[in-house]
Enzyme design. Structure first.
Site, PDB file in Angstrom:
ATOM      1  N   ASP A   1       0.862  -1.185   0.000  1.00  0.00           N
ATOM      2  CA  ASP A   1       0.000   0.000   0.000  1.00  0.00           C
ATOM      3  C   ASP A   1       0.899   1.237   0.000  1.00  0.00           C
ATOM      4  O   ASP A   1       2.127   1.125  -0.158  1.00  0.00           O
ATOM      5  CB  ASP A   1      -0.998  -0.031   1.181  1.00  0.00           C
ATOM      6  CG  ASP A   1      -0.348   0.164   2.545  1.00  0.00           C
ATOM      7  OD1 ASP A   1       0.896   0.283   2.609  1.00  0.00           O
ATOM      8  OD2 ASP A   1      -1.084   0.184   3.546  1.00  0.00           O
TER       9      ASP A   1
ATOM     10  N   THR B   1       2.482  -1.862   9.002  1.00  0.00           N
ATOM     11  CA  THR B   1       2.832  -2.819  10.059  1.00  0.00           C
ATOM     12  C   THR B   1       3.060  -4.242   9.545  1.00  0.00           C
ATOM     13  O   THR B   1       3.624  -5.069  10.253  1.00  0.00           O
ATOM     14  CB  THR B   1       1.672  -2.914  11.068  1.00  0.00           C
ATOM     15  OG1 THR B   1       0.500  -3.328  10.351  1.00  0.00           O
ATOM     16  CG2 THR B   1       1.413  -1.586  11.749  1.00  0.00           C
TER      17      THR B   1
ATOM     18  N   HIS C   1       5.041 -31.286  11.095  1.00  0.00           N
ATOM     19  CA  HIS C   1       4.380 -30.009  10.802  1.00  0.00           C
ATOM     20  C   HIS C   1       3.287 -30.160   9.740  1.00  0.00           C
ATOM     21  O   HIS C   1       2.351 -29.373   9.692  1.00  0.00           O
ATOM     22  CB  HIS C   1       5.408 -28.972  10.359  1.00  0.00           C
ATOM     23  CG  HIS C   1       6.482 -28.779  11.366  1.00  0.00           C
ATOM     24  ND1 HIS C   1       6.225 -28.276  12.622  1.00  0.00           N
ATOM     25  CD2 HIS C   1       7.803 -29.082  11.331  1.00  0.00           C
ATOM     26  CE1 HIS C   1       7.349 -28.268  13.321  1.00  0.00           C
ATOM     27  NE2 HIS C   1       8.316 -28.751  12.561  1.00  0.00           N
TER      28      HIS C   1
ATOM     29  N   HIS D   1       8.421 -24.300   9.778  1.00  0.00           N
ATOM     30  CA  HIS D   1       7.323 -24.996  10.455  1.00  0.00           C
ATOM     31  C   HIS D   1       5.962 -24.753   9.809  1.00  0.00           C
ATOM     32  O   HIS D   1       5.084 -25.607   9.904  1.00  0.00           O
ATOM     33  CB  HIS D   1       7.245 -24.572  11.923  1.00  0.00           C
ATOM     34  CG  HIS D   1       8.338 -25.154  12.771  1.00  0.00           C
ATOM     35  ND1 HIS D   1       8.314 -25.139  14.139  1.00  0.00           N
ATOM     36  CD2 HIS D   1       9.499 -25.772  12.424  1.00  0.00           C
ATOM     37  CE1 HIS D   1       9.405 -25.734  14.616  1.00  0.00           C
ATOM     38  NE2 HIS D   1      10.147 -26.106  13.587  1.00  0.00           N
TER      39      HIS D   1
ATOM     40  N   CYS E   1       2.901  -3.347   4.135  1.00  0.00           N
ATOM     41  CA  CYS E   1       2.095  -2.187   4.533  1.00  0.00           C
ATOM     42  C   CYS E   1       2.824  -1.538   5.712  1.00  0.00           C
ATOM     43  O   CYS E   1       4.016  -1.813   5.920  1.00  0.00           O
ATOM     44  CB  CYS E   1       0.652  -2.573   4.860  1.00  0.00           C
ATOM     45  SG  CYS E   1       0.427  -3.722   6.227  1.00  0.00           S
TER      46      CYS E   1
HETATM   47  C1  RB5 Z   1      -1.872   2.711   6.522  1.00  0.00           C
HETATM   48  O1  RB5 Z   1      -1.799   3.933   7.192  1.00  0.00           O
HETATM   49  C2  RB5 Z   1      -1.707   1.561   7.505  1.00  0.00           C
HETATM   50  O2  RB5 Z   1      -2.830   1.438   8.307  1.00  0.00           O
HETATM   51  C3  RB5 Z   1      -1.426   0.270   6.758  1.00  0.00           C
HETATM   52  O3  RB5 Z   1      -0.283   0.447   5.982  1.00  0.00           O
HETATM   53  C4  RB5 Z   1      -1.153  -0.966   7.585  1.00  0.00           C
HETATM   54  O4  RB5 Z   1      -0.206  -0.715   8.570  1.00  0.00           O
HETATM   55  C5  RB5 Z   1      -2.319  -1.691   8.118  1.00  0.00           C
HETATM   56  O5  RB5 Z   1      -2.203  -2.784   8.687  1.00  0.00           O
END
Ligand code: RB5
Length: 156
Positions: free
Chosen positions: A10, A71, A137, A102, A69
Site C-alpha cells: 500500500d 505494520t 508439521h 514450520h 504495509c
Molecule cells: C496505513 O496507514 C496503515 O494502516 C497500513 O499500511 C497498515 O499498517 C495496516 O495494517
C-alpha cells in the site's frame, strides 16, 4: 520453469517495496509487480493489494508473495482469508525462518514502519532460503486445510 513471486504494497510500503524489488531482481524468481505503482501518490487500501497476491497464490499462478504495509498486519490478516494462503507477519530473523520451516508460509508480510528497510531485506532473504521441514508439521498444516474446507462448505 522459473517460479514466480508476487510483490505488492500500500502507500505506506512503497519505498520498502522498491528496495525488496531490487533484491528480488537478482534472485532466480520471476518477479510479478502487483502495485501500488512506485510513482503513485494515492492513499490506497491494503486489502485490495493483499487480495491480488492472495488470489493468485490460491490459484497457483504464483508460488510465493511479498506484501508490505505500515505494520505488515493488515496485509497478513487479509491474505489469510483466502484458501491456500499461509501468510506470515515477519519482524525478525527467527520469525522469517520459522514461518518457512514450520508453517510453510507462502506469503511474507513486512511492516515498513516496523522494521528497518535493510533488515527487512535480510528477513526476505532468510525466508526465501529456508526450506519447509515437513514431517510433524504437515499434520498441522493439514488441520488448517481442514478448517478452510469446513468454512468453504458452510460460510458464515
Ligand atoms: C496505513 O496507514 C496503515 O494502516 C497500513 O499500511 C497498515 O499498517 C495496516 O495494517
Amino acid at each position: 520453469m522459473t517460479a514466480k513471486i508476487g510483490i505488492a504494497c500500500d502507500h505506506a510500503g512503497k519505498e520498502l517495496k522498491q528496495l525488496l524489488q531490487e533484491y528480488l531482481a537478482v534472485t532466480d524468481f520471476e518477479v510479478v509487480d502487483y502495485g501500488v505503482a512506485n510513482d503513485s501518490q494515492a492513499s490506497v487500501d491494503y486489502p485490495d493489494y493483499a487480495a491480488l497476491i492472495a488470489n493468485d497464490i490460491s490459484q497457483k499462478k504464483i508460488a510465493k508473495g511479498v506484501l508490505i504495509c505500515g505494520t505488515g498486519i493488515g496485509m497478513c490478516i487479509t491474505a489469510n482469508k483466502i484458501p491456500g494462503v499461509r501468510a506470515a507477519s515477519v519482524w525478525d530473523e527467527f520469525s522469517a525462518r520459522m514461518s518457512r520451516a514450520h508453517n510453510d508460509a507462502n506469503v511474507i508480510c513486512l511492516g515498513s514502519r516496523a522494521v528497518n528497510d535493510h533488515r527487512a531485506c535480510d528477513y526476505l532473504k532468510i525466508w526465501l532460503e529456508t526450506e519447509y521441514e515437513g514431517g510433524r508439521h504437515q499434520l498441522r498444516l493439514d488441520k488448517i486445510k481442514n478448517l478452510e474446507n469446513t468454512y468453504l462448505r458452510s460460510p458464515s
